[in-house]
Design a protein around this motif. Sequence first.
Motif, short mmCIF file in Angstrom:
data_model
loop_
_atom_site.label_atom_id
_atom_site.label_comp_id
_atom_site.label_asym_id
_atom_site.label_seq_id
_atom_site.Cartn_x
_atom_site.Cartn_y
_atom_site.Cartn_z
N ALA A 1 26.14 28.01 84.31
CA ALA A 1 25.53 26.90 83.55
C ALA A 1 24.01 26.90 83.72
O ALA A 1 23.27 26.59 82.78
CB ALA A 1 26.11 25.57 84.00
N GLY A 2 23.54 27.28 84.91
CA GLY A 2 22.11 27.30 85.17
C GLY A 2 21.35 28.28 84.31
O GLY A 2 20.15 28.13 84.07
N LEU A 3 22.05 29.29 83.78
CA LEU A 3 21.40 30.25 82.90
C LEU A 3 20.86 29.60 81.63
O LEU A 3 19.93 30.11 81.02
CB LEU A 3 22.39 31.37 82.53
CG LEU A 3 22.85 32.27 83.67
CD1 LEU A 3 23.93 33.22 83.18
CD2 LEU A 3 21.69 33.03 84.28
N PHE A 4 21.45 28.48 81.24
CA PHE A 4 21.02 27.79 80.03
C PHE A 4 19.84 26.85 80.28
O PHE A 4 19.32 26.25 79.34
CB PHE A 4 22.19 26.99 79.43
CG PHE A 4 23.32 27.87 79.00
CD1 PHE A 4 23.23 28.62 77.84
CD2 PHE A 4 24.46 27.98 79.78
CE1 PHE A 4 24.27 29.45 77.45
CE2 PHE A 4 25.51 28.80 79.39
CZ PHE A 4 25.42 29.54 78.22
N PHE A 5 19.44 26.71 81.54
CA PHE A 5 18.35 25.80 81.89
C PHE A 5 17.29 26.54 82.71
O PHE A 5 16.87 26.08 83.76
CB PHE A 5 18.90 24.59 82.67
CG PHE A 5 19.92 23.81 81.90
CD1 PHE A 5 19.52 22.90 80.94
CD2 PHE A 5 21.27 24.01 82.13
CE1 PHE A 5 20.45 22.19 80.22
CE2 PHE A 5 22.22 23.29 81.41
CZ PHE A 5 21.81 22.38 80.46
N MET A 6 16.91 27.70 82.22
CA MET A 6 15.93 28.53 82.91
C MET A 6 14.60 27.81 82.98
O MET A 6 14.27 27.07 82.08
CB MET A 6 15.75 29.85 82.17
CG MET A 6 16.95 30.71 82.18
SD MET A 6 17.08 31.50 83.75
CE MET A 6 18.04 32.90 83.30
N PRO A 7 13.79 28.07 83.94
CA PRO A 7 14.03 28.89 85.11
C PRO A 7 14.64 28.11 86.28
O PRO A 7 15.29 28.68 87.13
CB PRO A 7 12.65 29.41 85.49
CG PRO A 7 11.71 28.33 85.05
CD PRO A 7 12.36 27.70 83.83
N ILE A 8 14.45 26.80 86.30
CA ILE A 8 14.92 26.02 87.45
C ILE A 8 16.44 26.02 87.55
O ILE A 8 17.00 25.92 88.64
CB ILE A 8 14.33 24.59 87.44
CG1 ILE A 8 14.50 23.90 88.78
CG2 ILE A 8 14.97 23.75 86.35
CD1 ILE A 8 13.66 24.44 89.87
N GLY A 9 17.12 26.14 86.42
CA GLY A 9 18.58 26.10 86.42
C GLY A 9 19.22 27.22 87.21
O GLY A 9 20.31 27.05 87.75
N ILE A 10 18.54 28.35 87.29
CA ILE A 10 19.11 29.48 88.02
C ILE A 10 19.19 29.19 89.51
O ILE A 10 20.05 29.70 90.21
CB ILE A 10 18.33 30.78 87.71
CG1 ILE A 10 19.14 32.01 88.07
CG2 ILE A 10 17.01 30.80 88.42
CD1 ILE A 10 20.23 32.32 87.11
N ILE A 11 18.30 28.32 90.01
CA ILE A 11 18.32 27.93 91.42
C ILE A 11 19.16 26.67 91.60
O ILE A 11 20.01 26.59 92.48
CB ILE A 11 16.89 27.69 91.94
CG1 ILE A 11 16.07 28.98 91.86
CG2 ILE A 11 16.91 27.16 93.37
CD1 ILE A 11 14.60 28.80 92.06
N ALA A 12 18.92 25.69 90.72
CA ALA A 12 19.59 24.40 90.86
C ALA A 12 21.06 24.46 90.46
O ALA A 12 21.88 23.71 91.00
CB ALA A 12 18.88 23.35 90.01
N GLY A 13 21.43 25.35 89.53
CA GLY A 13 22.81 25.41 89.04
C GLY A 13 23.83 25.65 90.14
O GLY A 13 24.76 24.84 90.31
N PRO A 14 23.71 26.73 90.90
CA PRO A 14 24.69 26.97 91.97
C PRO A 14 24.66 25.87 93.04
O PRO A 14 25.71 25.47 93.56
CB PRO A 14 24.27 28.32 92.57
CG PRO A 14 23.49 28.98 91.50
CD PRO A 14 22.82 27.88 90.73
N PHE A 15 23.46 25.37 93.36
CA PHE A 15 23.33 24.32 94.36
C PHE A 15 24.05 23.06 93.91
O PHE A 15 24.90 22.51 94.63
CB PHE A 15 21.84 24.02 94.61
CG PHE A 15 21.60 22.92 95.60
CD1 PHE A 15 21.60 23.19 96.96
CD2 PHE A 15 21.36 21.62 95.18
CE1 PHE A 15 21.37 22.17 97.88
CE2 PHE A 15 21.14 20.61 96.09
CZ PHE A 15 21.14 20.88 97.45
N LEU A 16 23.73 22.59 92.70
CA LEU A 16 24.35 21.37 92.20
C LEU A 16 25.84 21.58 91.93
O LEU A 16 26.65 20.67 92.14
CB LEU A 16 23.65 20.90 90.92
CG LEU A 16 22.21 20.41 91.11
CD1 LEU A 16 21.56 20.12 89.77
CD2 LEU A 16 22.18 19.19 92.02
#
Length: 162
Positions: free
Chosen positions: A93-108
């Motif tokens: 899912a974080g891939l759709f919210f680059m660039p922060i999503g790539i870090i925040a996605g797995p964490f959240l």
Amino acid sequence: MDILLYIVSIVVIVVGLVGCVLPVIPGPILAFGGYLLLLLTPAADAMSWYGIVIAGLVTLLTIVSDFVVPVLGVKMFNGTDNGKWGSFIGGIAGLFFMPIGIIAGPFLGALLGELIGGREFEIALKSAVGSLIGFLSGTLIKIIGVIYIGFLAVWAIAETIL
């Protein structure tokens, strides 16, 4: 023409290295592509198919590590299956919210997965931190992989020029 291809190859590999920390750039894939550009030059004589296959496998490993290593981080911090799945789904899912999503996605994702599974916030947060550590470890794996490919390219060029 060969010198131009050498320069383009090295530039593409360097951009690939930058892509290891900037998620919008597919770093390992670019680095491998830059390495493959050398097949169009006299440096191809210094390259073995064995080295090309290893570089391709390193590229594949770095791509897979982006999704698997955060999940392993959750596991190492005593996360449940909910946290592992959350981390994996959050990474996608974080891939759709680059660039922060790539870090925040797995964490959240790990945090929400653990909370949905009924774990207390502190324990869920610990699992999410494991996912973040896993992400950072995956980034390190990508950097090492791209540097390896860069060394292969520089060696092939040096063998041809010197």
